[in-house]
Design an enzyme around this catalytic site. Structure first.
Site, PDB file in Angstrom:
ATOM      1  N   ASN A 151      -5.733   9.668   1.042  1.00 15.49           N
ATOM      2  CA  ASN A 151      -6.500  10.260   2.143  1.00 15.49           C
ATOM      3  C   ASN A 151      -7.419  11.394   1.688  1.00 15.49           C
ATOM      4  O   ASN A 151      -7.431  12.495   2.280  1.00 15.49           O
ATOM      5  CB  ASN A 151      -5.583  10.754   3.265  1.00 15.49           C
ATOM      6  CG  ASN A 151      -5.089   9.628   4.157  1.00 15.49           C
ATOM      7  OD1 ASN A 151      -3.905   9.319   4.189  1.00 15.49           O
ATOM      8  ND2 ASN A 151      -5.999   8.966   4.856  1.00 15.49           N
ATOM      9  N   ASP A 206     -10.547   0.197  11.865  1.00 18.00           N
ATOM     10  CA  ASP A 206      -9.473   0.496  12.815  1.00 18.00           C
ATOM     11  C   ASP A 206     -10.151   0.168  14.133  1.00 18.00           C
ATOM     12  O   ASP A 206     -11.075   0.873  14.549  1.00 18.00           O
ATOM     13  CB  ASP A 206      -9.112   1.979  12.701  1.00 18.00           C
ATOM     14  CG  ASP A 206      -8.114   2.426  13.760  1.00 18.00           C
ATOM     15  OD1 ASP A 206      -8.197   1.931  14.893  1.00 18.00           O
ATOM     16  OD2 ASP A 206      -7.277   3.280  13.457  1.00 18.00           O
ATOM     17  N   GLU A 237      -7.833   3.609  -2.264  1.00 13.32           N
ATOM     18  CA  GLU A 237      -8.320   3.875  -0.902  1.00 13.32           C
ATOM     19  C   GLU A 237      -8.571   5.374  -0.720  1.00 13.32           C
ATOM     20  O   GLU A 237      -7.660   6.187  -0.912  1.00 13.32           O
ATOM     21  CB  GLU A 237      -7.263   3.372   0.083  1.00 13.32           C
ATOM     22  CG  GLU A 237      -7.666   3.477   1.546  1.00 13.32           C
ATOM     23  CD  GLU A 237      -6.636   2.793   2.456  1.00 13.32           C
ATOM     24  OE1 GLU A 237      -6.016   1.790   2.037  1.00 13.32           O
ATOM     25  OE2 GLU A 237      -6.443   3.283   3.573  1.00 13.32           O
ATOM     26  N   ASN A 288     -11.072   4.168   5.048  1.00  8.79           N
ATOM     27  CA  ASN A 288     -11.037   4.242   6.505  1.00  8.79           C
ATOM     28  C   ASN A 288     -11.393   5.670   6.916  1.00  8.79           C
ATOM     29  O   ASN A 288     -11.145   6.098   8.016  1.00  8.79           O
ATOM     30  CB  ASN A 288      -9.666   3.868   7.074  1.00  8.79           C
ATOM     31  CG  ASN A 288      -8.570   4.828   6.681  1.00  8.79           C
ATOM     32  OD1 ASN A 288      -8.003   4.692   5.619  1.00  8.79           O
ATOM     33  ND2 ASN A 288      -8.279   5.813   7.521  1.00  8.79           N
ATOM     34  N   HIS A 298      -7.084  -1.114   8.384  1.00 11.82           N
ATOM     35  CA  HIS A 298      -5.982  -0.186   8.155  1.00 11.82           C
ATOM     36  C   HIS A 298      -5.379   0.093   9.530  1.00 11.82           C
ATOM     37  O   HIS A 298      -5.799  -0.478  10.524  1.00 11.82           O
ATOM     38  CB  HIS A 298      -6.493   1.087   7.468  1.00 11.82           C
ATOM     39  CG  HIS A 298      -6.698   2.199   8.404  1.00 11.82           C
ATOM     40  ND1 HIS A 298      -5.976   3.357   8.346  1.00 11.82           N
ATOM     41  CD2 HIS A 298      -7.518   2.320   9.480  1.00 11.82           C
ATOM     42  CE1 HIS A 298      -6.347   4.151   9.314  1.00 11.82           C
ATOM     43  NE2 HIS A 298      -7.281   3.560  10.013  1.00 11.82           N
ATOM     44  N   ASN A 350      -3.108   3.119  12.166  1.00 10.72           N
ATOM     45  CA  ASN A 350      -2.339   4.333  12.388  1.00 10.72           C
ATOM     46  C   ASN A 350      -1.075   3.893  13.121  1.00 10.72           C
ATOM     47  O   ASN A 350      -0.921   2.721  13.415  1.00 10.72           O
ATOM     48  CB  ASN A 350      -3.152   5.318  13.230  1.00 10.72           C
ATOM     49  CG  ASN A 350      -3.870   6.341  12.358  1.00 10.72           C
ATOM     50  OD1 ASN A 350      -3.267   7.292  11.912  1.00 10.72           O
ATOM     51  ND2 ASN A 350      -5.147   6.120  12.103  1.00 10.72           N
ATOM     52  N   LYS A 372       1.063   5.206   0.626  1.00  8.21           N
ATOM     53  CA  LYS A 372       0.386   6.415   1.118  1.00  8.21           C
ATOM     54  C   LYS A 372       0.632   7.535   0.122  1.00  8.21           C
ATOM     55  O   LYS A 372       1.780   7.918  -0.136  1.00  8.21           O
ATOM     56  CB  LYS A 372       0.951   6.777   2.504  1.00  8.21           C
ATOM     57  CG  LYS A 372       0.541   8.077   3.089  1.00  8.21           C
ATOM     58  CD  LYS A 372      -0.931   8.230   3.425  1.00  8.21           C
ATOM     59  CE  LYS A 372      -1.678   6.988   3.789  1.00  8.21           C
ATOM     60  NZ  LYS A 372      -2.954   7.133   4.434  1.00  8.21           N
ATOM     61  N   LYS A 382       0.871  -1.182   0.000  1.00 11.39           N
ATOM     62  CA  LYS A 382       0.000   0.000   0.000  1.00 11.39           C
ATOM     63  C   LYS A 382       0.900   1.220   0.000  1.00 11.39           C
ATOM     64  O   LYS A 382       1.815   1.310   0.831  1.00 11.39           O
ATOM     65  CB  LYS A 382      -0.877  -0.010   1.257  1.00 11.39           C
ATOM     66  CG  LYS A 382      -1.446   1.358   1.656  1.00 11.39           C
ATOM     67  CD  LYS A 382      -2.441   1.227   2.778  1.00 11.39           C
ATOM     68  CE  LYS A 382      -2.805   2.568   3.393  1.00 11.39           C
ATOM     69  NZ  LYS A 382      -3.883   2.471   4.377  1.00 11.39           N
ATOM     70  N   ASP A 438      -3.413   5.254  -1.480  1.00 12.63           N
ATOM     71  CA  ASP A 438      -4.318   5.917  -0.527  1.00 12.63           C
ATOM     72  C   ASP A 438      -3.919   7.382  -0.328  1.00 12.63           C
ATOM     73  O   ASP A 438      -3.044   7.681   0.485  1.00 12.63           O
ATOM     74  CB  ASP A 438      -4.257   5.170   0.816  1.00 12.63           C
ATOM     75  CG  ASP A 438      -5.032   5.889   1.916  1.00 12.63           C
ATOM     76  OD1 ASP A 438      -5.839   6.778   1.599  1.00 12.63           O
ATOM     77  OD2 ASP A 438      -4.835   5.536   3.107  1.00 12.63           O
TER      78      ASP A 438
END
Ligand SMILES: O=C([O-])C(=O)C[C@H](O)[C@@H](O)C(=O)[O-]
Ligand SMILES: [Mg+2]
Length: 431
Positions: A230, A300, A253, A276, A327, A329, A200, A198, A228
């Site tokens: 965000n 999460d 994502e 998420n 997912h 953190n 980011k 994955k 992802d």
């Protein structure tokens, strides 16, 4: 044999743990990030451990919650939720619609409470398991697999935190272009055996991130890939990226922010969308599912309220033909153990969960959990199957005590301003 499961003591230990300079759309990770370690002790002297977010707003809730917990039973898991309702949430903590610091979707008082409850639920399950001689997965109904698969969580990354900032060194190097991302993925594969990746995103303009994913696809043919950003992209940008990468993505994502935008993207592409951010509470499920906004919900367990709520989420997803995975953190080994126990009990888990754990060089355990072939073996020892290292806990707590307040609340934009004083959190959509 009789057991006294009455909770006689609760210990809360906020800590700061080292974090590398990982980039995301809001900024960069601070050199140390807050976590909260929860311990409950039963009348028989059994200790259970849990872990959750450690920012001030979580501590403010955890403290009165812990007070109320003494005298209750470790097996009264449902009671934790009623107890949480009694703890008032300071309205100023939830006045921003989106929790920008944590990239965790809409912030509500309930979600804050659930994030706190999750650590106590895990601690109670750990204590209960130890008292009964059963692993947590058995308390959750039993494992359906012996190992849980995780994906490598790739980040654009500086070689180091800005000059002059106190930090722990890391040996990952920089990753700021496709070659750097591929090199990082190769290290993840070599060290831990991960076979899915994955990335980011939301850090560089989409063309650069498309190039990085293409480079990954070339370097690791057939490996599942995710990107992802965000929620950093507009609907047209999301659709354009989906089209460019349709042949190599396992899923995209949170390309765009919020259910309405995600529904628009989903309507225009065959690439599955995971989230998420737009489905982070039970209340958000109906709209997202009826609009077909997401095909994979990434739980999460912290903000969903723990391991049993994660199982309930999985059941709802199954009912609507939506996939479920996890997912993460920044987290430590207690949470990785918790994730692994619950993931082991979810029958239809078809996507590798993601974990930040390899980025964390520090932990509060006597023995770190390990990834072999990209998987964590499901512990069968009583409780979570982990042991707290009190010296490490004390050391990391001392760091928290010594901090002047700058690092006690995660703030990726503030960390970015150290390197780039003019930095402001980008407005969304960024591209
Ligand atoms: O999947 C995600 O959105 C995350 O892992 C959220 C995290 O906050 C991640 O963006 C990070 O650690 O920078
Ligand atoms: Mg995400």
């Amino acid at each position: 044999m009789t057991r006294d499961l009455t909770i006689t003591d609760v210990r809360l230990t906020p800590i700061l743990v080292a974090d590398p300079p990982l980039l995301n759309t809001q900024g960069v990770h601070q050199p140390y990030t807050p976590r909260l370690i929860v311990e409950i002790v039963t009348a028989d002297g059994v200790t259970g451990v849990g872990e959750t977010y450690g920012d001030t707003k979580y501590l403010e809730l955890a403290r009165p919650f812990a007070e109320r917990l003494r005298g209750r039973r470790a097996d009264d898991l449902n009671g934790l939720f009623t107890l949480a309702d009694e703890v008032a949430v300071d309205a100023s903590r939830v006045e921003n619609a989106v929790d920008v610091g944590g990239l965790r979707g809409v912030q509500t008082a309930d979600k804050l409470r659930l994030s706190v409850v999750s650590a106590f639920e895990v601690a109670c399950l750990d204590a209960l398991g130890k008292a009964l001689g059963l692993p947590v997965h058995a308390l959750l109904g039993g494992k359906v697999r012996d190992a849980v698969e995780y994906s490598a969580y790739l980040f654009y990354k500086w070689a180091d935190h800005p000059e002059g900032v106190e930090r722990e060194p890391d040996d990952w190097g920089a990753a700021l272009d496709p070659a750097g991302v591929v090199a990082q993925a190769a290290q993840f594969k070599e060290r831990y055996g991960f076979t899915s990746f994955k990335l980011k995103g939301g850090v560089f303009p989409p063309e650069q991130e498309i190039a990085a994913v293409r480079a990954l696809a070339e370097a690791f043919p057939g490996h599942p890939l995710r990107l992802d950003p965000n929620g950093a992209w507009s609907v047209p940008t999301s659709l354009a990226v989906a089209e460019e990468l349709a042949d190599v993505l396992e899923y995209l994502e949170d390309p765009a922010l919020g259910t309405a935008a995600m529904a628009e993207v989903a309507a225009g592409t065959e690439v599955p969308l995971a989230t998420n951010m737009c489905v982070t509470t039970f209340a958000e499920i109906e709209e997202a599912f009826t609009r077909g906004a997401v095909q994979v919900v990434l739980s999460d367990h912290h903000y969903w309220g723990g391991l049993r709520n994660t199982q309930q989420l999985a059941a709802v997803c199954r009912t609507f033909g939506v996939a479920v995975s996890m997912h993460s953190n920044t987290h430590l080994g207690i949470s990785l153990a918790a994730m692994t126990h619950v993931a082991a009990t979810v029958p239809d888990l078809h996507h590798a969960c993601d974990s930040h754990y390899p980025w964390q060089s520090e932990d509060v355990l006597t023995e770190r959990l390990t990834f072999t072939g990209g998987k964590v073996t499901v512990p069968d020892a009583p409780g979570l199957g982990v042991e707290l290292d009190r010296d490490r806990l004390a050391f990391l707590h001392r760091r928290w005590l010594d901090d002047d307040g700058a690092l006690k609340d995660r703030d990726d934009a503030a960390a970015m301003r150290v390197a780039d004083p003019g930095w402001v959190t980008p407005s969304v959509p960024r591209w």
